[in-house]
Scaffold this active site. Structure first.
Site, mmCIF file in Angstrom:
data_model
loop_
_atom_site.group_PDB
_atom_site.id
_atom_site.type_symbol
_atom_site.label_atom_id
_atom_site.label_comp_id
_atom_site.label_asym_id
_atom_site.label_seq_id
_atom_site.Cartn_x
_atom_site.Cartn_y
_atom_site.Cartn_z
ATOM 1 N N ASP A 1 79.867 21.765 14.105
ATOM 2 C CA ASP A 1 79.953 23.306 13.940
ATOM 3 C C ASP A 1 79.796 23.717 12.454
ATOM 4 O O ASP A 1 79.509 25.005 12.422
ATOM 5 C CB ASP A 1 81.405 23.501 14.564
ATOM 6 C CG ASP A 1 81.606 23.554 16.084
ATOM 7 O OD1 ASP A 1 80.673 23.714 16.617
ATOM 8 O OD2 ASP A 1 82.469 23.158 16.252
ATOM 9 N N HIS B 1 88.209 16.297 12.394
ATOM 10 C CA HIS B 1 88.019 16.130 14.271
ATOM 11 C C HIS B 1 89.134 15.076 14.559
ATOM 12 O O HIS B 1 89.664 14.383 13.725
ATOM 13 C CB HIS B 1 86.611 15.389 14.303
ATOM 14 C CG HIS B 1 86.251 15.642 15.666
ATOM 15 N ND1 HIS B 1 86.367 14.588 16.512
ATOM 16 C CD2 HIS B 1 85.188 16.416 16.231
ATOM 17 C CE1 HIS B 1 86.015 15.030 17.782
ATOM 18 N NE2 HIS B 1 85.332 16.260 17.695
#
Ligand code: CMC
Length: 434
Positions: free
Chosen positions: A371, A313
């Site tokens: 996710d 991320h």
């Protein structure tokens, strides 16, 4: 913004005079150096592709501490919100800054519920799409088309119009996503049913048919509601920045949100949950757990072009707090549906176990993001992979619209207009004989 005692000084190696810039403090998180006057004073721009060090706005909605792995909506930690609120509480909080009391909650729920239907002509519009169109293509079109149907709430200078548009978007997104799904299945569209919860209503619009009603399973409803909560806002990510930039031109909210939907579609952003599940399915088809080690070697090989989807991320350099909650929900849903031995879940757990110990991931601070597990939950619920990003868009709509509204409510807001370092041809003459 609060001015800091500290100032930043920029000096140059060519002997020209140094320049001082004010520094502003936020409530928490890094301070910012205000370089708005830099160009006027130096004839130079800053250069920061990908916005690695640039705050493009001031915001009071969401805060992420990437090192700690902390996410706050309006100051409240995401794990506490996920334990004790439903998605409409979160919508109210994100839009208004505070959690609703009993009466406010009732009023808000009923307001949203009363806007769930869409103009009947949107169904005719939908018929123009091919059945095999990607749901995100359909959703981008449908959301953009709302501006052709709801003119009475597109005066962006009017706070009441902005509020009505926000409610309309939050209320109609589930209806539009379900319409996109039903169209792809060749099934008749199911109208909203207002005695159900926001999430229960969405599940019914997705899975009921005119010949068979759908009984909402509470565990599934709670799990999907949690997915919505975890995706509701996430600071100045790519799609939110797109909504802000698009909205900064003064365009109407439906057009700005359609731009956000389009941006979200990409695999580095909202499309990652779809890409992650495809990755797990492929790995399962090509040997499953036995081949995990081999697959991880490919991920670490820069020439392979393979990434571990659902990992890494830009902001989180620690475990994404949403991933922890999602993993918990995943276990709950699989148990409730009798799928405890789901091979993809086992595969995901094994990939995570290896990655958390492998120096490649440890050194780069790559952890599971939201996710990684959300696809497994959605698949267990019966949501097709191609619809995952549309579910994300549904949930993120409240964040987009709140950020758009925050920008427009700021009396100092300006159209967004980044600058560039030009490296193309200098001015030259067009050859006379072409
Ligand atoms: N698998 C393997 N290597 C990775 C991964 C990954 N998933 N993510 C980053 N890296 C490596 C990358 O190769 C680079 O290595 P090096 O320093 O040796 O060149 C290093 O880690 C830093 O990566 P980056 O691409 O420079 O980092 P970024 O901040 O630009 O990208 C990201 C962040 C999310 C796009 C990236 O981690 C990624 O592609 N992840 C997979 C896609 C994904 O899961 N996206 C969902 C993000 S969460 C949902 C949302 O908020 O939208």
């Amino acid at each position: 913004m609060q001015l800091s005692d500290k100032k930043a000084t920029l000096s140059f190696s060519d002997g020209s005079a140094p320049i001082e810039f004010p520094v502003y403090k936020g409530t928490v998180g890094p301070d910012v150096i205000d370089i708005r006057k830099l160009y006027g004073q130096t004839d130079m721009f800053t250069y920061d592709p990908g916005f690695l060090s640039t705050a493009a706005c001031e915001s009071g909605i969401t805060y992420i501490d990437g090192d700690k792995g902390e996410l706050l909506y309006r100051g409240y930690p995401i794990d506490q919100l996920a334990q004790s609120c439903d998605f409409l509480d979160i919508c109210y909080l994100i839009l208004n800054g505070e959690l609703p009391d009993g009466n406010q909650k009732q009023e808000f729920d009923s307001l949203v519920t009363n806007h769930t239907m869409v103009h009947e002509q949107l169904r005719i519009f939908l018929q123009g799409f091919r059945r095999d169109a990607h749901p995100m293509a359909v959703l981008t079109g449908l959301v953009g088309a709302l501006s052709a149907f709801y003119h009475d709430s597109t005066d962006i200078t009017n706070p009441h119009h902005r509020h009505v548009s926000a409610i309309r978007l939050i209320a109609k997104m589930p209806t539009l996503v379900a319409m996109a799904y039903k169209h792809s299945q060749g099934q008749p569209f199911i109208y909203p049913k207002n005695d159900l919860s926001y999430t229960g209503n969405f599940l019914r619009m997705m899975f009921a048919t005119p010949c068979e009603d759908y009984k909402v399973n509470e565990v599934v409803e709670r799990a999907l509601d949690r997915i919505f909560i975890l995706h509701a806002d996430h600071e100045q990510n790519a799609s939110t920045s797109t909504v802000r930039l698009c909205g900064s031109s003064g365009t109407n909210p439906f057009a700005a949100i359609a731009a956000g939907v389009a941006c979200l579609w990409g695999p580095a952003h909202g499309g990652a949950n779809e890409a992650c599940l495809q990755m797990l399915e492929e790995l399962q088809a090509n040997g499953g757990i036995e081949k995990v080690g081999e697959f991880m070697e490919k991920v670490k090989d820069k020439n392979s072009g393979v990434r571990l989807m659902g990992f890494g991320h830009r902001v989180y350099k620690n475990y994404d707090p949403r991933a922890k909650l999602m993993q918990e929900t995943c276990k709950e849903v699989l148990a409730a549906l009798g799928l405890e031995n789901d091979p993809l879940f086992k595969l995901a757990m094994e990939l995570e176990r290896i990655a958390l110990e492998d120096p490649y991931f440890v050194q780069r601070k790559l952890y599971p993001n939201v996710d990684f597990y959300s696809g497994i939950v959605q698949r267990a619920i019966g949501i097709p992979t191609s619809l995952f990003t549309a579910i994300f868009a549904l949930a993120r709509t409240v964040g987009w619209i709140a950020q758009w509204n925050e920008m427009l409510s700021d009396p100092d807001y300006k159209i967004g207009r980044p600058r560039q370092l030009y490296t193309g041809q200098q001015s030259r003459e067009v050859p006379s004989k072409r």
